[in-house]
Design an enzyme around this catalytic site. Structure first.
Site, mmCIF file in Angstrom:
data_model
loop_
_atom_site.group_PDB
_atom_site.id
_atom_site.type_symbol
_atom_site.label_atom_id
_atom_site.label_comp_id
_atom_site.label_asym_id
_atom_site.label_seq_id
_atom_site.Cartn_x
_atom_site.Cartn_y
_atom_site.Cartn_z
ATOM 1 N N GLY A 18 0.670 -1.269 -0.042
ATOM 2 C CA GLY A 18 -0.053 0.128 -0.216
ATOM 3 C C GLY A 18 0.820 1.211 0.124
ATOM 4 N NE ARG A 79 -2.087 -4.343 -1.485
ATOM 5 C CZ ARG A 79 -1.638 -3.878 -0.455
ATOM 6 N NH1 ARG A 79 -0.539 -4.557 0.172
ATOM 7 N NH2 ARG A 79 -2.142 -2.817 0.161
ATOM 8 C CG ASP A 110 4.879 -7.571 7.786
ATOM 9 O OD1 ASP A 110 3.900 -7.351 6.728
ATOM 10 O OD2 ASP A 110 4.529 -7.864 8.870
ATOM 11 C CB THR A 132 2.731 0.147 6.177
ATOM 12 O OG1 THR A 132 1.610 -0.401 6.604
ATOM 13 C CG2 THR A 132 3.670 -0.546 7.229
ATOM 14 C CG ASP A 134 -1.942 -0.853 8.057
ATOM 15 O OD1 ASP A 134 -2.822 0.127 8.323
ATOM 16 O OD2 ASP A 134 -1.981 -1.775 6.907
ATOM 17 C CG ASP A 136 1.294 -3.821 9.671
ATOM 18 O OD1 ASP A 136 1.843 -2.908 9.167
ATOM 19 O OD2 ASP A 136 0.179 -4.478 9.164
ATOM 20 N NE ARG A 178 -6.472 -4.853 4.062
ATOM 21 C CZ ARG A 178 -5.613 -5.090 3.373
ATOM 22 N NH1 ARG A 178 -5.718 -6.730 2.791
ATOM 23 N NH2 ARG A 178 -4.310 -4.678 2.882
HETATM 24 P P1 ATP Z 1 0.984 -2.710 3.555
HETATM 25 O O1 ATP Z 1 1.475 -2.875 4.980
HETATM 26 O O2 ATP Z 1 0.823 -1.763 2.957
HETATM 27 O O3 ATP Z 1 0.079 -4.030 3.038
HETATM 28 P P2 ATP Z 1 2.989 -4.910 2.680
HETATM 29 O O4 ATP Z 1 4.513 -4.792 1.772
HETATM 30 O O5 ATP Z 1 2.851 -5.785 3.824
HETATM 31 O O6 ATP Z 1 2.411 -3.517 2.647
HETATM 32 P P3 ATP Z 1 1.680 -6.863 0.877
HETATM 33 O O7 ATP Z 1 0.816 -6.765 -0.312
HETATM 34 O O8 ATP Z 1 1.628 -7.865 1.834
HETATM 35 O O9 ATP Z 1 2.115 -5.514 1.358
HETATM 36 O O10 ATP Z 1 3.184 -7.150 -0.132
HETATM 37 C C1 ATP Z 1 3.573 -6.444 -1.094
HETATM 38 C C2 ATP Z 1 4.024 -7.314 -2.451
HETATM 39 O O11 ATP Z 1 5.186 -7.969 -1.601
HETATM 40 C C3 ATP Z 1 2.947 -8.558 -2.656
HETATM 41 O O12 ATP Z 1 2.102 -8.154 -3.579
HETATM 42 C C4 ATP Z 1 4.204 -9.453 -3.153
HETATM 43 O O13 ATP Z 1 4.475 -9.353 -4.369
HETATM 44 C C5 ATP Z 1 5.345 -9.473 -2.572
HETATM 45 N N1 ATP Z 1 5.350 -10.463 -1.205
HETATM 46 C C6 ATP Z 1 4.359 -10.399 -0.237
HETATM 47 N N2 ATP Z 1 4.494 -11.480 0.618
HETATM 48 C C7 ATP Z 1 5.545 -12.159 -0.216
HETATM 49 C C8 ATP Z 1 6.244 -13.495 0.114
HETATM 50 N N3 ATP Z 1 5.818 -14.270 1.045
HETATM 51 N N4 ATP Z 1 7.283 -13.859 -0.804
HETATM 52 C C9 ATP Z 1 7.590 -13.096 -1.792
HETATM 53 N N5 ATP Z 1 6.933 -12.002 -2.128
HETATM 54 C C10 ATP Z 1 5.902 -11.612 -1.426
#
Ligand code: ATP
Length: 327
Positions: A18, A79, A110, A132, A134, A136, A178
């Site tokens: 995000g 994503r 993360d 982020t 969040d 989190d 969420r």
């Molecule tokens: P936010 O807190 O804003 O949701 P985030 O980085 O946690 O941020 P995610 O959608 O969980 O957001 O992850 C972003 C992207 O990172 C995913 O669309 C995916 O491409 C990659 N990703 C997430 N989890 C994995 C994983 N276990 N292994 C490899 N790539 C991953």
């Protein structure tokens, strides 16, 4: 501490997951500090999906001009389902190598760190920056965007509170989060909400809320504010049920994406600038596979494996305070 086998000459930078206000300050700091240190910088558009689509270009100091005050991310974000597969990750590492990118700075949550960790196993050094709204991410007490998001949400809640008070209404305001209730908790305490519903804590016992409203009204309170987290949800139907059970006019307001946007606060710009510069400095020294964080009052960095193994919990004391300050 992991070190790159050969000197890092070219780094990449991307934003993932995000978007969060302050990400631009982080990109700007990564780019300008790396250039200052004599590195070459490649910007990757639209996160890991953009990487797989080969959306990579060199960045110079001017490319980040006039961005520090802007919300969102100038590198765009996405994503990517494809990147969660082994094949996608191998393809991503190959594309980075083809562009001569020795190491990558990933600004995101993360989930994005998990993607970075996968790249680190394929010969690309990585540094994570917590981006982020969040809050989190377990290894850090601060994440880029949280400060702006809570201030945006709090101002909106204050406005709803004014009208709620005038009309003697119950208002349910749904904020983002969420899986994590930090935005709800901070905004709830800061706007004097009578109830704060957190995904980590809420037991879905609506009768308790109804009893609380009935009890507090008997004491002469004329309005009632509930800050609800997105992960609990159902604000509109909850409003209907509360109105039916208490006889108090009840309205739901879902703040939604407005919380992601807007010009970043000074705090978000400052912290993002320091974190971005630290990422560039670590890579210049050949240090890889770390996450920049703010812990116990100072900026620091920890191993990415260690960062991902950590768990974050809502502090019980804050939850207790939220209850104790309501009359
Ligand atoms: P936010 O807190 O804003 O949701 P985030 O980085 O946690 O941020 P995610 O959608 O969980 O957001 O992850 C972003 C992207 O990172 C995913 O669309 C995916 O491409 C990659 N990703 C997430 N989890 C994995 C994983 N276990 N292994 C490899 N790539 C991953």
């Amino acid at each position: 501490m992991a070190k790159a086998e050969k000197a890092i000459k070219t780094i990449g930078v991307l934003t993932s997951g995000g978007d969060a206000p302050g990400m631009n300050a982080a990109i700007r700091a990564v780019v300008r500090k790396a250039l200052k240190n004599g590195l070459k910088v490649m910007g990757i558009d639209k996160g890991y999906q953009g990487l797989l689509n080969n959306e990579i270009r060199p960045m110079n100091a001017k490319d980040v001009s006039d961005s520090i005050q802007m919300g969102g991310t100038i590198l765009k974000t996405a994503r990517s389902e494809e990147f969660t597969t082994r094949e996608g990750q191998e393809n991503g590492a190959k594309i980075l190598k083809e562009h001569g990118v020795d190491a990558l700075v990933v600004i995101g949550g993360d989930g994005s760190y998990r993607g970075a960790l996968a790249l680190s196993h394929l010969g690309i050094g990585v540094i994570g920056i917590p981006g982020t709204i969040d809050l989190d991410i377990a290894c850090t007490d601060y994440t880029i965007g949280f400060d702006t998001a809570i201030n945006t949400a709090m101002e909106a809640i204050d406005k709803v509170r004014d009208t709620s008070s005038s009309h003697e209404r119950c208002s349910i305001i749904e904020v983002m989060g969420r899986k994590a209730g930090y935005i709800a908790l901070w905004c709830g305490i800061s706007s004097g909400a009578e109830e704060i519903l957190l995904p980590e804590k809420y037991d879905f016992d609506e009768q308790k809320i109804i009893n609380h409203i009935v009890g507090i009204r008997k004491l002469g309170k004329t309005h009632f504010l509930i800050v609800n987290a997105e992960g609990v949800g159902h604000s509109v139907s909850m409003a209907r049920r509360i109105e039916a059970a208490t006889g108090m006019e009840t309205r739901a307001t879902i703040l939604g994406y407005m919380q992601r946007g807007g010009s970043p606060t000074c705090k978000d710009r400052f912290y993002a600038s320091v974190m971005g510069a630290m990422a560039a400095d670590l890579l210049t020294k050949g240090v890889i596979n770390r996450v920049i964080c703010f812990k116990n009052g100072d900026f620091t960095d920890i191993d990415i494996d260690e960062a991902l193994a950590m768990k974050k919990e809502i502090p019980e004391y804050y939850v207790e305070i939220a209850k104790d300050l309501v009359r």
